[in-house]
Design a protein around this motif. Structure first.
Motif, PDB file in Angstrom:
ATOM      1  N   THR A  81       0.814  -1.219   0.000  1.00 25.42           N
ATOM      2  CA  THR A  81       0.000   0.000   0.000  1.00 25.42           C
ATOM      3  C   THR A  81       0.851   1.275   0.000  1.00 25.42           C
ATOM      4  OG1 THR A  81      -0.215  -0.176   2.418  1.00 25.42           O
ATOM      5  CG2 THR A  81      -2.028  -1.044   1.081  1.00 25.42           C
ATOM      6  N   ALA A  82       1.969   1.251  -0.722  1.00 28.31           N
ATOM      7  CA  ALA A  82       2.776   2.478  -0.768  1.00 28.31           C
ATOM      8  C   ALA A  82       3.702   2.566  -1.976  1.00 28.31           C
ATOM      9  CB  ALA A  82       3.603   2.624   0.521  1.00 28.31           C
ATOM     10  N   LEU A  83       4.434   1.487  -2.285  1.00 28.74           N
ATOM     11  CA  LEU A  83       5.591   1.624  -3.175  1.00 28.74           C
ATOM     12  C   LEU A  83       5.384   1.030  -4.566  1.00 28.74           C
ATOM     13  CD1 LEU A  83       8.456   0.877  -0.617  1.00 28.74           C
ATOM     14  CD2 LEU A  83       7.307   3.036  -1.117  1.00 28.74           C
ATOM     15  N   ASN A  84       6.384   1.205  -5.410  1.00 26.66           N
ATOM     16  CA  ASN A  84       6.347   0.788  -6.815  1.00 26.66           C
ATOM     17  C   ASN A  84       6.998  -0.579  -7.022  1.00 26.66           C
ATOM     18  OD1 ASN A  84       8.949   1.693  -6.219  1.00 26.66           O
ATOM     19  ND2 ASN A  84       9.263   2.654  -8.202  1.00 26.66           N
ATOM     20  N   LEU A  85       7.438  -0.849  -8.237  1.00 26.20           N
ATOM     21  CA  LEU A  85       8.119  -2.083  -8.650  1.00 26.20           C
ATOM     22  C   LEU A  85       7.224  -3.299  -8.459  1.00 26.20           C
ATOM     23  CD1 LEU A  85      11.784  -1.631  -7.333  1.00 26.20           C
ATOM     24  CD2 LEU A  85      10.827  -1.003  -9.540  1.00 26.20           C
TER      25      LEU A  85
ATOM     26  N   PRO B 296      24.103  -5.216  -4.109  1.00 27.29           N
ATOM     27  CA  PRO B 296      23.566  -5.013  -2.762  1.00 27.29           C
ATOM     28  C   PRO B 296      22.281  -4.195  -2.803  1.00 27.29           C
ATOM     29  CG  PRO B 296      25.915  -4.516  -2.836  1.00 27.29           C
ATOM     30  CD  PRO B 296      25.475  -4.676  -4.258  1.00 27.29           C
ATOM     31  N   LEU B 297      21.378  -4.478  -1.877  1.00 26.93           N
ATOM     32  CA  LEU B 297      20.106  -3.759  -1.856  1.00 26.93           C
ATOM     33  C   LEU B 297      20.304  -2.270  -1.623  1.00 26.93           C
ATOM     34  CD1 LEU B 297      17.615  -6.147  -0.048  1.00 26.93           C
ATOM     35  CD2 LEU B 297      18.286  -6.035  -2.438  1.00 26.93           C
ATOM     36  N   LYS B 298      21.367  -1.897  -0.930  1.00 25.66           N
ATOM     37  CA  LYS B 298      21.624  -0.468  -0.698  1.00 25.66           C
ATOM     38  C   LYS B 298      21.880   0.256  -2.017  1.00 25.66           C
ATOM     39  CE  LYS B 298      26.580  -1.037   0.300  1.00 25.66           C
ATOM     40  NZ  LYS B 298      27.647  -0.843   1.320  1.00 25.66           N
ATOM     41  N   GLU B 299      22.203  -0.516  -3.072  1.00 25.54           N
ATOM     42  CA  GLU B 299      22.343   0.074  -4.401  1.00 25.54           C
ATOM     43  C   GLU B 299      21.034  -0.026  -5.187  1.00 25.54           C
ATOM     44  OE1 GLU B 299      25.642  -1.604  -6.491  1.00 25.54           O
ATOM     45  OE2 GLU B 299      27.027  -1.380  -4.798  1.00 25.54           O
TER      46      GLU B 299
ATOM     47  N   PHE C 119      18.237   2.692  -4.943  1.00 28.27           N
ATOM     48  CA  PHE C 119      18.433   3.937  -5.687  1.00 28.27           C
ATOM     49  C   PHE C 119      18.175   3.750  -7.182  1.00 28.27           C
ATOM     50  CE2 PHE C 119      21.030   4.824  -1.885  1.00 28.27           C
ATOM     51  CZ  PHE C 119      20.537   6.071  -1.552  1.00 28.27           C
ATOM     52  N   GLY C 120      17.936   2.504  -7.593  1.00 28.10           N
ATOM     53  CA  GLY C 120      17.681   2.214  -8.996  1.00 28.10           C
ATOM     54  C   GLY C 120      18.896   1.617  -9.676  1.00 28.10           C
ATOM     55  N   ASN C 121      18.648   0.715 -10.625  1.00 24.32           N
ATOM     56  CA  ASN C 121      19.725   0.095 -11.387  1.00 24.32           C
ATOM     57  C   ASN C 121      19.223  -0.102 -12.804  1.00 24.32           C
ATOM     58  OD1 ASN C 121      21.388  -2.031 -12.639  1.00 24.32           O
ATOM     59  ND2 ASN C 121      22.354  -2.199 -10.631  1.00 24.32           N
ATOM     60  N   GLU C 122      19.578   0.812 -13.690  1.00 24.15           N
ATOM     61  CA  GLU C 122      19.037   0.817 -15.043  1.00 24.15           C
ATOM     62  C   GLU C 122      19.409  -0.440 -15.808  1.00 24.15           C
ATOM     63  OE1 GLU C 122      19.080   3.679 -19.037  1.00 24.15           O
ATOM     64  OE2 GLU C 122      19.911   4.399 -17.127  1.00 24.15           O
ATOM     65  N   SER C 123      20.625  -0.958 -15.607  1.00 23.36           N
ATOM     66  CA  SER C 123      21.070  -2.125 -16.367  1.00 23.36           C
ATOM     67  C   SER C 123      20.260  -3.371 -16.031  1.00 23.36           C
ATOM     68  CB  SER C 123      22.563  -2.387 -16.108  1.00 23.36           C
ATOM     69  OG  SER C 123      22.792  -2.721 -14.750  1.00 23.36           O
ATOM     70  N   LEU C 124      19.727  -3.446 -14.814  1.00 25.39           N
ATOM     71  CA  LEU C 124      18.907  -4.584 -14.409  1.00 25.39           C
ATOM     72  C   LEU C 124      17.409  -4.294 -14.517  1.00 25.39           C
ATOM     73  CD1 LEU C 124      20.781  -5.897 -11.220  1.00 25.39           C
ATOM     74  CD2 LEU C 124      20.853  -6.798 -13.553  1.00 25.39           C
ATOM     75  N   GLY C 125      17.072  -3.083 -14.974  1.00 23.80           N
ATOM     76  CA  GLY C 125      15.664  -2.736 -15.112  1.00 23.80           C
ATOM     77  C   GLY C 125      14.992  -2.328 -13.823  1.00 23.80           C
ATOM     78  N   TYR C 126      15.760  -1.822 -12.842  1.00 24.53           N
ATOM     79  CA  TYR C 126      15.210  -1.384 -11.564  1.00 24.53           C
ATOM     80  C   TYR C 126      15.052   0.132 -11.565  1.00 24.53           C
ATOM     81  CZ  TYR C 126      15.568  -5.753  -8.929  1.00 24.53           C
ATOM     82  OH  TYR C 126      15.383  -7.024  -8.469  1.00 24.53           O
TER      83      TYR C 126
END
Length: 284
Positions: free
Chosen positions: A78-82, A96-99, A102-109
């Motif tokens: 009830t709040a977030l995306n993805l 790492p999740l700490k990365e 913030f988003g990871n374009e190469s993995l489609g995040y």
């Protein structure tokens, strides 16, 4: 499994999004034992544990709801995306999740973001469980894997891997996807969102204990407390019925058939499909 492979009671399968239910139960137990309210603001916890990441609203919202996101919103979609979380080939390393937050374009995040006023509408969210796992990594550090596998053992889930990687040497199923063949045997996904590997019997033992805990207020021998089971299996509808004809609990869906109540979850990773449907309350 791939064509020609044989499975048995010791074969490990990817649980896909069924992982969300197990991760939620672990977290609810941890929060209960450590007097952490589900009403605690996520950004406050992130700050308390030294993270520079903060939840913020996506650019198309007029108001920043980041500071309104609470722990229970992460587990109730009830709040977030993805909606879906991507994996990496088994011969690669998941960042790492700490990365990832913030988003990871190469993995489609895409960067994790708030997409509606928290707690008011259902939007299936893998990001909620990425942030939940990230929080537990901040809180428990290197002890997280040991703690959660110890919890799984108490549930009768001895044959369970929460953080798959190249060290997986047990009897495991290979993902099969004709439209886009997987290079290795499987892909690796964020653990709480979609990464668990376990046997079908281990999953069954988890469901049995969650159901027993729901019905047994005085049974202190169970690894899951009655209060946690009731919290997790209390279903509400903020849009989840339109999504899959089920109410939303914490990390798990609830459906009713007459006087009977079932816990439900479905999952889909590259090469795997998963589902459980377990009656936990019935008319007798």
């Amino acid at each position: 499994k791939k064509r020609g492979e044989v499975v048995d009671e010791k074969t490990l399968f990817q649980a896909a999004s069924l992982s969300k239910s197990i991760g939620t139960t672990f977290c609810l137990e941890y929060f209960r034992k450590n007097n952490i309210s589900l009403e605690v603001k996520v950004n406050d916890l992130l700050k308390e544990h030294g993270s520079s990441f903060r939840l913020k609203s996506s650019n198309d919202l007029d108001q920043n709801y980041g500071d309104q996101v609470r722990l229970n919103h992460l587990m109730s979609h009830t709040a977030l995306n993805l909606h879906y979380v991507n994996g990496v080939e088994s011969d690669e390393c998941l960042p790492p999740l700490k990365e990832l937050v913030f988003g990871n374009e190469s993995l489609g995040y895409q960067p994790v973001a708030v997409i509606s006023k928290p707690g008011e509408s259902f939007n299936y969210s893998g990001a909620g469980f990425i942030v939940l796992q990230y929080l537990m990594e901040l809180i428990l550090g290197d002890d997280l894997e040991k703690e959660i596998l110890g919890f799984c053992k108490k549930l009768g889930m001895e044959n369970t891997i929460f953080f798959p990687n190249l060290k997986v040497t047990k009897n495991h199923a290979s993902g099969h996807l004709e439209s886009n063949p997987i290079k290795g045997d499987f892909k690796i996904f964020p653990a709480f969102a979609a990464g668990v590997m376990c046997t079908t019997n281990a999953m069954h033992n988890y469901l049995i204990q969650l159901g027993e805990s729901y019905k047994s207020p005085q049974n202190n021998a169970l690894a899951i407390s009655h209060d946690v089971a009731v919290e997790q299996l209390y279903g509400v509808d903020f849009g989840s019925i339109d999504f899959m004809s089920a109410m939303m609990g914490q990390g798990i869906f609830i459906i009713e058939a007459g006087d009977n109540k079932f816990m439900l979850h479905q999952g889909a990773n590259d090469g795997f499909r998963a589902i459980f449907l377990h009656c936990f309350d019935f008319w007798n």
